[in-house]
Design an enzyme around this catalytic site. Structure first.
Site, PDB file in Angstrom:
ATOM      1  N   TYR A   1       0.882  -1.156   0.000  1.00  0.00           N
ATOM      2  CA  TYR A   1       0.000   0.000   0.000  1.00  0.00           C
ATOM      3  C   TYR A   1       0.919   1.204   0.000  1.00  0.00           C
ATOM      4  O   TYR A   1       1.802   1.303   0.863  1.00  0.00           O
ATOM      5  CB  TYR A   1      -0.869   0.023   1.260  1.00  0.00           C
ATOM      6  CG  TYR A   1      -2.098  -0.849   1.194  1.00  0.00           C
ATOM      7  CD1 TYR A   1      -2.943  -0.816   0.093  1.00  0.00           C
ATOM      8  CD2 TYR A   1      -2.433  -1.685   2.255  1.00  0.00           C
ATOM      9  CE1 TYR A   1      -4.083  -1.608   0.042  1.00  0.00           C
ATOM     10  CE2 TYR A   1      -3.579  -2.472   2.213  1.00  0.00           C
ATOM     11  CZ  TYR A   1      -4.397  -2.422   1.100  1.00  0.00           C
ATOM     12  OH  TYR A   1      -5.519  -3.196   1.050  1.00  0.00           O
TER      13      TYR A   1
ATOM     14  N   ASP B   1      -6.153  -0.838  -6.414  1.00  0.00           N
ATOM     15  CA  ASP B   1      -7.619  -0.752  -6.395  1.00  0.00           C
ATOM     16  C   ASP B   1      -8.146  -0.171  -5.087  1.00  0.00           C
ATOM     17  O   ASP B   1      -9.317  -0.307  -4.768  1.00  0.00           O
ATOM     18  CB  ASP B   1      -8.251  -2.130  -6.653  1.00  0.00           C
ATOM     19  CG  ASP B   1      -7.811  -3.178  -5.632  1.00  0.00           C
ATOM     20  OD1 ASP B   1      -7.199  -2.807  -4.607  1.00  0.00           O
ATOM     21  OD2 ASP B   1      -8.086  -4.367  -5.867  1.00  0.00           O
TER      22      ASP B   1
ATOM     23  N   HIS C   1      -9.999  -7.122  -5.237  1.00  0.00           N
ATOM     24  CA  HIS C   1      -9.706  -7.073  -3.805  1.00  0.00           C
ATOM     25  C   HIS C   1     -10.677  -7.964  -3.007  1.00  0.00           C
ATOM     26  O   HIS C   1     -11.096  -7.626  -1.909  1.00  0.00           O
ATOM     27  CB  HIS C   1      -9.823  -5.615  -3.334  1.00  0.00           C
ATOM     28  CG  HIS C   1      -8.881  -5.219  -2.238  1.00  0.00           C
ATOM     29  ND1 HIS C   1      -7.831  -4.378  -2.432  1.00  0.00           N
ATOM     30  CD2 HIS C   1      -8.850  -5.525  -0.911  1.00  0.00           C
ATOM     31  CE1 HIS C   1      -7.199  -4.163  -1.296  1.00  0.00           C
ATOM     32  NE2 HIS C   1      -7.787  -4.864  -0.353  1.00  0.00           N
TER      33      HIS C   1
HETATM   34  C1  LIG Z   1      -9.323 -10.152   5.246  1.00  0.00           C
HETATM   35  C2  LIG Z   1      -8.737  -9.660   3.976  1.00  0.00           C
HETATM   36  C3  LIG Z   1      -7.709  -8.740   4.026  1.00  0.00           C
HETATM   37  C4  LIG Z   1      -7.130  -8.270   2.850  1.00  0.00           C
HETATM   38  N1  LIG Z   1      -6.085  -7.405   2.928  1.00  0.00           N
HETATM   39  C5  LIG Z   1      -5.493  -6.975   1.794  1.00  0.00           C
HETATM   40  C6  LIG Z   1      -4.387  -6.099   1.864  1.00  0.00           C
HETATM   41  O1  LIG Z   1      -3.959  -5.699   2.947  1.00  0.00           O
HETATM   42  N2  LIG Z   1      -3.826  -5.689   0.699  1.00  0.00           N
HETATM   43  C7  LIG Z   1      -4.290  -6.103  -0.523  1.00  0.00           C
HETATM   44  O2  LIG Z   1      -3.746  -5.723  -1.558  1.00  0.00           O
HETATM   45  N3  LIG Z   1      -5.333  -6.959  -0.612  1.00  0.00           N
HETATM   46  C8  LIG Z   1      -5.939  -7.394   0.510  1.00  0.00           C
HETATM   47  N4  LIG Z   1      -6.996  -8.259   0.418  1.00  0.00           N
HETATM   48  C9  LIG Z   1      -7.419  -8.741  -0.905  1.00  0.00           C
HETATM   49  C10 LIG Z   1      -6.722 -10.045  -1.268  1.00  0.00           C
HETATM   50  O3  LIG Z   1      -5.363  -9.841  -1.558  1.00  0.00           O
HETATM   51  C11 LIG Z   1      -7.351 -10.706  -2.497  1.00  0.00           C
HETATM   52  O4  LIG Z   1      -7.476  -9.768  -3.531  1.00  0.00           O
HETATM   53  C12 LIG Z   1      -8.702 -11.333  -2.176  1.00  0.00           C
HETATM   54  O5  LIG Z   1      -8.746 -11.806  -0.860  1.00  0.00           O
HETATM   55  C13 LIG Z   1      -8.992 -12.469  -3.111  1.00  0.00           C
HETATM   56  O6  LIG Z   1     -10.261 -12.959  -2.897  1.00  0.00           O
HETATM   57  P1  LIG Z   1     -10.625 -14.268  -2.022  1.00  0.00           P
HETATM   58  O7  LIG Z   1     -10.520 -13.841  -0.602  1.00  0.00           O
HETATM   59  O8  LIG Z   1     -11.989 -14.564  -2.470  1.00  0.00           O
HETATM   60  O9  LIG Z   1      -9.622 -15.355  -2.377  1.00  0.00           O
HETATM   61  C14 LIG Z   1      -7.603  -8.724   1.591  1.00  0.00           C
HETATM   62  C15 LIG Z   1      -8.645  -9.649   1.549  1.00  0.00           C
HETATM   63  C16 LIG Z   1      -9.205 -10.122   2.720  1.00  0.00           C
HETATM   64  C17 LIG Z   1     -10.303 -11.127   2.638  1.00  0.00           C
END
Ligand SMILES: Cc1cc2nc3c(=O)[nH]c(=O)nc-3n(C[C@H](O)[C@H](O)[C@H](O)COP(=O)(O)O)c2cc1C
Length: 499
Positions: A237, A265, A357
């Site tokens: 980030y 995003d 995301h």
């Molecule tokens: C609890 C949680 C925290 C997340 N934190 C971040 C993050 O800090 N940075 C980021 O780029 N994406 C974050 N994401 C998005 C994930 O990298 C990813 O795009 C997403 O979880 C994929 O979908 P899925 O959970 O259905 O596999 C987060 C997703 C979840 C569920």
């Protein structure tokens, strides 16, 4: 030096003099109050008291050393003199503890959605809300999984599939399977050891882990947990203070991270109402790289409380600067349309993750798999398909989902929530089993569509006509996902208020 007593600390319980205890040590946070990214209110709730239990899951261990001047570190406290607060347990918490005792044995989890079903029953309310929530009406979050059901296979038979090899390479690294652990923040909400549990599982299964900027463990702890020649990537980030960003990136490179995934995003964090409704910010939230002090609404759940440092002015113009500060491959995580993939190629980045995301940002943004189906023919038309590596994430729960993405042309897929849920329920054994289940599914399904290696996967193995059918808000594709989906709630009436 004599230890402080509980009574001495307890005297500093106002905003004019605010001390707190964390892990047996006292800290004077009076001057830090206005800067706390999670708001002053949550610290004041623990003024003069032991804040460890609330502090622990959301602050990497090096936070106080990094962000609180040494002169404010007041030294050890004799914990036997600290008054223990009577904890009145919420009845729902008592029920949860009961359910934990009756958890199904791990061997009863046969697929990734099973971990989610168990997690929903046994995770703490706040943790479940943070992990499971999506943006707004959660339409994109559900679509991420449902979109895979619009694509069907066109399997080939009578292929010799005795030997199946689904290993592949990602950015030059040989991996055992075409999935990686994507970055998800706040691992300690789900498991006391946090992200290092995922590091260990990734090593065991020879897959890559993407380290989140907002991990609960410190970055160095996650890197230190690496074994052998294990490969990790960094998710970034971008901080408004570019010196901080530069420090993070260069430190990651020095510590051996093999790629930089810039999240594009999330100029502002989406509204995740489940998370907001459990009022996470009342129980505390902070973050390691915050510059602090910005005017962010702090009443909106964990996600918003921890993200005030993210720079909304980040733009294509910044890409050359990233190139100038690192030799790591640079990938953009969260690209959501063909035009931006083309622009990413022009900007000379090494790859993109087609992702929304996990449905946590713009609601009704398309799923990664659908964008991929649109992007690849256009890249092939221009013979640009090898100009960068394309990954997708979001809603991947089955090996058939992974195979579909690879048939379309993805190099690999990221998986987020399922590994978090497996970790939150059964710890390392859970993540280990989740990965093994996926690998077993990979082997079986590769055989069943008539492919012996990743290079055998191509668009001709897919029937994409279903993608033409447009978007529907709710198309429950399978009963398992329907079972685990936690419906959004309406505001609760105050049961205690007198009429
Ligand atoms: C609890 C949680 C925290 C997340 N934190 C971040 C993050 O800090 N940075 C980021 O780029 N994406 C974050 N994401 C998005 C994930 O990298 C990813 O795009 C997403 O979880 C994929 O979908 P899925 O959970 O259905 O596999 C987060 C997703 C979840 C569920």
């Amino acid at each position: 030096m004599a230890k402080l007593t509980g009574a001495e600390v307890a005297r500093h319980n106002t905003k004019d003099s605010c001390w707190v205890i964390v892990h047996g040590k006292a800290y004077d946070v009076t001057e830090f109050l206005p800067e706390h990214p999670g708001g002053a209110g949550i610290i004041l709730k623990y003024a003069g008291k032991d804040a460890t239990a609330e502090y622990e899951p959301i602050h990497p261990p090096d936070t106080l050393d990094k962000y609180l001047d040494k002169s404010k570190h007041l030294g050890e406290v004799d914990m036997s003199t600290v008054e223990k607060e009577e904890q009145v347990k919420d009845p729902s918490e008592i029920e949860r503890e009961e359910r934990i005792k009756r958890m199904p044995p791990l061997s009863q989890c046969y697929n990734l959605l099973d971990f989610e079903a168990v997690a929903r029953q046994v995770m703490k309310k706040t943790a479940w809300a943070y992990y499971s929530s999506g943006a707004d009406d959660e339409i994109t979050m559900r679509e991420n999984h449902n979109a895979f059901h619009k694509i069907w296979f066109r399997p080939r038979v009578l292929v010799d599939v005795e030997k199946v090899d689904f290993s592949t390479t990602m950015l030059g690294t040989k991996v055992a399977a075409p999935f990686y652990i994507t970055a998800t923040a706040l691992g300690k909400l789900g498991h006391p050891e946090g992200e290092v549990v995922l590091t260990r599982a990734a090593y065991k299964h020879n897959v890559i882990q993407m380290i989140p900027t907002l991990a609960s463990c410190s970055f160095d702890e996650i890197v230190d947990a690496r074994q052998g020649d294990q490969v990790q990537w960094l998710q970034l980030y971008v901080n408004k203070d570019r010196e901080i960003t530069k420090r993070i990136v260069q430190h990651a490179e020095k510590r051996g991270c093999k790629a930089l995934f810039i999240t594009v995003d999330a100029p502002q964090l989406g509204r995740r109402e489940k998370d907001m409704r459990v009022k996470f910010s009342d129980t505390g939230a902070s973050v390691q790289q915050s510059t602090g002090g910005s005017a962010v609404d702090r009443s909106q759940g964990a996600a918003r409380a921890i993200s005030s440092f993210i720079d909304p002015s980040l733009s294509w113009k910044d890409i050359p600067w990233f190139r100038s500060i690192t030799k790591m491959p640079i990938l953009l995580k969260g690209v959501q349309c063909v035009e931006d993939v083309l622009r990413a190629i022009e900007a000379g980045v090494d790859g993109v993750v087609l992702s929304n995301h996990g449905g946590r940002q713009l609601d009704t943004a398309p799923s990664g798999i659908e964008i991929l189906a649109e992007v690849m023919p256009i890249l092939r038309e221009r013979n640009w398909q090898d100009k960068l590596e394309i990954y997708i994430d979001g809603g991947i729960r089955r090996a058939t989902d992974i195979i579909k993405a690879l048939c379309l042309g993805a190099k690999g897929v990221g998986i987020g929530r399922p590994f978090l849920y497996a970790m939150s329920t059964y710890g390392l054994d859970g993540v280990d089993r989740a990965m093994q289940l996926l690998k077993d599914e990979m082997e079986m399904n590769m055989r069943l569509i008539g492919a012996t290696s990743i290079k055998d996967l191509h668009p001709g193995l897919l029937d994409l006509r279903g993608l033409q059918s447009g978007h529907h808000a709710v198309v429950p594709g399978d009963t398992l996902s329907l079972n685990v989906y936690d419906p959004l709630q309406s505001p609760r009436f105050n049961e205690k208020a007198k009429l």
